[in-house]
Design a protein around this motif. Structure first.
Motif, short mmCIF file in Angstrom:
data_model
loop_
_atom_site.label_atom_id
_atom_site.label_comp_id
_atom_site.label_asym_id
_atom_site.label_seq_id
_atom_site.Cartn_x
_atom_site.Cartn_y
_atom_site.Cartn_z
N TYR A 53 -32.64 15.17 -14.18
CA TYR A 53 -32.49 14.77 -15.63
C TYR A 53 -31.16 14.10 -15.97
N PHE A 54 -30.28 14.69 -15.34
CA PHE A 54 -28.76 13.93 -15.51
C PHE A 54 -28.75 12.65 -15.23
N GLU A 55 -29.09 12.27 -14.15
CA GLU A 55 -29.36 10.88 -13.58
C GLU A 55 -29.87 10.23 -14.42
N MET A 56 -30.86 10.62 -15.22
CA MET A 56 -31.64 9.65 -16.17
C MET A 56 -31.05 9.47 -17.55
N ASN A 57 -30.04 10.60 -17.93
CA ASN A 57 -29.57 10.63 -19.08
C ASN A 57 -27.94 10.34 -19.14
N TYR A 58 -27.29 10.22 -18.12
CA TYR A 58 -25.93 9.93 -17.89
C TYR A 58 -25.62 8.48 -18.12
N LEU A 59 -24.84 8.31 -19.09
CA LEU A 59 -24.23 6.75 -19.44
C LEU A 59 -22.92 6.58 -18.59
N LYS A 60 -23.12 5.72 -17.66
CA LYS A 60 -22.01 5.53 -16.64
C LYS A 60 -20.80 4.96 -17.50
N LYS A 61 -19.42 5.28 -17.22
CA LYS A 61 -18.38 4.85 -17.75
C LYS A 61 -17.64 3.98 -16.84
N VAL A 62 -16.57 3.15 -17.10
CA VAL A 62 -15.65 2.63 -16.20
C VAL A 62 -14.55 3.57 -15.58
N SER A 63 -14.89 4.08 -14.27
CA SER A 63 -13.79 5.04 -13.78
C SER A 63 -13.78 4.62 -12.33
N ASN A 64 -12.35 4.64 -11.78
CA ASN A 64 -12.44 4.51 -10.16
C ASN A 64 -13.01 5.83 -9.64
N PHE A 65 -13.11 6.78 -10.16
CA PHE A 65 -13.36 8.11 -9.42
C PHE A 65 -14.90 8.57 -9.77
N GLU A 66 -15.59 7.67 -10.83
CA GLU A 66 -16.93 8.24 -11.12
C GLU A 66 -17.97 8.63 -10.22
N ASN A 67 -17.91 7.88 -9.15
CA ASN A 67 -18.97 7.98 -8.08
C ASN A 67 -18.69 9.21 -7.49
N SER A 68 -17.40 9.58 -7.37
CA SER A 68 -16.79 10.92 -6.72
C SER A 68 -17.31 12.15 -7.53
N TYR A 69 -17.09 11.98 -8.92
CA TYR A 69 -17.74 13.00 -9.70
C TYR A 69 -18.95 13.46 -9.38
N ILE A 70 -19.88 12.16 -9.66
CA ILE A 70 -21.26 12.48 -9.45
C ILE A 70 -21.81 12.97 -8.08
N GLU A 71 -21.04 12.46 -6.89
CA GLU A 71 -21.29 13.22 -5.76
C GLU A 71 -21.05 14.47 -5.44
N LEU A 72 -19.82 15.03 -6.24
CA LEU A 72 -19.38 16.44 -6.29
C LEU A 72 -20.51 17.00 -7.03
N LEU A 73 -20.85 16.66 -8.16
CA LEU A 73 -21.65 17.26 -8.96
C LEU A 73 -23.14 17.72 -8.20
#
Length: 548
Positions: free
Chosen positions: A401-421
């Motif tokens: 559900y999160f992957e379908m509803n999360y609006l990505k932002k411009v962040s150098n670490f965003e992929n790290s946050y998603i992977e950690l989640l």
């Protein structure tokens, strides 16, 4: 005479008399020095069960086991479940012990009490779980100065500012905002304003256990006193050598001060079980502890340092060694002194942060400069929406559900946050947390911005993380890198730096790999140690330098 459950608990001690002494002590209050890897968690839980077994099956009070982080709560709950499973007791007994041991941190405890009784301060505290929390507040000068006094361990100034800070907090409450130190102040004020609430909790929590006591600030110490006014049946566990949060108000003398009161029996765990596979590291840990206490050490310890001419060569070495660890099925971590350590700076031909074997955990979590706090809030909002539509505690469905509803932002670490989640959900919550508690635990983690504290559950990569952030975690192999002079410097007179290195060293279960480089050093002198951190000048270390 011991009952049957107590005998089973004691059997886990084997021939460790220091553990047995803590568990069976009949002193009303204890201060237990418990170093990393000495079996602290097992002893702490054993003591809880040992005491509660005398009350089984009819008991209307609780044992409060309080720690400092949500990660600590989660680990203790997991370890309690494993401990009870191994104890060989009935299902009814397991249910009894789980229901009687309340595992919380100071902020979650304060939130719970303020939600129930905080209306005496302000009606909106009933909605405290919907508040936005921050580490500090610059909007109100008196509250800011109050928090500054806590960090400086200035109890007199803190008490002077208390009333004005309290008034500022009451202005923040209608806005659904609070600071973390503000929660503790509200809890203190509630207990002082309403003696019925104070008396109830002093009676309700018959036993009070405090983990990581060395990390207590002046504000936290006040809460401990209010929860256990008589100082009876108070059991404190800590290790002065692991105090690395002086900058946030923790007093390295906490343990000594409480021992000096004479109101607590002072006991110590004596046997290290973490470094069973590496006798050299075990010896260094023991010598480090002896030197910290006595400023001298009875024997020398061999230690290896990998010294490279170029930063690039050091990075290549760490990359290749890390891949070997992963291929063996072993966990590993790269510890750096700070986020600006030049082993990870962009611009290198070989940059650790850009290699797929590593997980970049060097982002800020104290402010939102890297978008971390915003990410946690966004996930929490999506989670709240998902809960309305889903009764299931299967959080795999939430991640979809999160992957379908999360609006990505411009962040150098965003992929790290998603992977950690994803790692938090799949490797921790779905495996280690009981089905009915998953949503509650997940919400608390996000509310407290504690996502980063689960980085050790990253299994297929090697995290790069600061030493401070690594506290409380453990890996099979630990790389302590870039130990260059003036990067990971070490003032021989600074006990704070010694504690920092001790924490780094004791994150390892199997091996510690030290490395440094001489890039940028103009002088080529015969003494290799002149280029590197003077940690290696500690008198009990016999350093073998391998030039690579």
């Amino acid at each position: 005479m011991m009952n049957e459950t107590q005998k089973k608990v004691i059997s886990f001690c084997g021939d460790d008399e220091s553990q047995r002494k803590v568990i069976t002590s009949d002193f009303k209050s204890l201060m237990v020095e418990a170093p990393a890897g000495y079996g602290k968690t097992t002893v702490l839980l054993s003591k809880c069960i040992y005491l509660l077994s005398e009350k089984y099956p009819n008991y209307n009070k609780k044992c409060l086991l309080i720690t400092f982080s949500n990660n600590g709560i989660s680990k203790l709950k997991k370890d309690l479940g494993v401990f009870l499973d191994n104890l060989g007791i009935t299902l009814r007994e397991k249910i009894f012990y789980k229901s009687k041991i309340e595992i919380l941190n100071f902020h979650s405890l304060s939130k719970r009490i303020l939600k129930m009784y905080g209306g005496e301060i302000h009606w909106n505290l009933k909605n405290i779980y919907d508040f936005d929390f921050s580490n500090s507040c610059s909007d109100w000068s008196d509250l800011f100065m109050y928090e500054k006094a806590i960090k400086e361990r200035n109890a007199e100034e803190m008490n002077r500012l208390e009333d004005s800070a309290f008034e500022s907090l009451k202005k923040l409450i209608p806005l659904n905002k609070l600071t973390y130190s503000g929660i503790l102040l509200l809890m203190k004020k509630l207990f002082l304003l309403n003696k019925n609430v104070s008396n109830f909790y002093n009676d309700f929590f018959e036993y009070v256990f405090v983990d990581e006591y060395q990390d207590s600030s002046v504000a936290v110490l006040e809460i401990i006193e209010l929860l256990n006014v008589l100082r009876e049946k108070r059991f404190l566990f800590g290790d002065a050598l692991q105090n690395i949060f002086e900058f946030s108000g923790a007093d390295p003398e906490n343990i000594k001060k409480i021992v000096d009161t004479g109101a607590f029996e002072h006991l110590s765990l004596e046997h290290n079980y973490r470094f069973m596979e590496n006798k050299d590291i075990k010896k260094i840990e023991s010598s480090f502890r002896e030197f910290y206490k006595k400023e001298s050490c009875s024997e020398k310890c061999d230690i290896s340092l990998n010294l490279f001419k170029q930063k690039e060569d050091e990075a290549k070495f760490i990359i290749e060694y890390s891949k070997q660890c992963i291929s063996r099925g072993e966990s590993a971590v790269v510890l750096i002194g700070n986020r600006k350590g030049n082993i990870v700076n962009p611009g290198m031909n070989v940059n650790l942060l850009y290699d797929s074997i590593f997980f970049n955990a060097t982002f800020e979590d104290e402010n939102d400069s890297n978008g971390y706090l915003t990410f946690c809030k966004d996930v929490l909002k999506i989670f709240e929406n998902w809960k309305v539509e889903n009764k299931s505690n299967n959080l795999r469905f939430f991640f979809e559900y999160f992957e379908m509803n999360y609006l990505k932002k411009v962040s150098n670490f965003e992929n790290s946050y998603i992977e950690l989640l994803k790692c938090l959900i799949y490797n921790f919550l779905m495996k280690d947390i009981y089905y009915e508690f998953r949503k509650e635990v997940f919400s608390e983690i996000l509310e407290n911005n504690d996502l980063i504290k689960y980085v050790e559950y990253i299994k297929e990569k090697v995290p790069i993380i600061t030493i401070h952030r690594s506290k409380g975690m453990e890996w099979d192999n630990v790389f302590i890198v870039n130990m260059n002079k003036n990067v990971l410097s070490f003032d021989s007179d600074s006990k704070e730096n010694r504690r920092l290195y001790y924490v780094a060293l004791t994150r390892a279960k199997k091996d510690v790999i030290f490395s440094a480089n001489t890039e940028g050093n103009i002088e080529e002198r015969g003494d290799d140690k002149s280029f590197v951190s003077n940690f290696f000048n500690l008198p009990f270390l016999n350093v073998k330098v391998s030039k690579i």
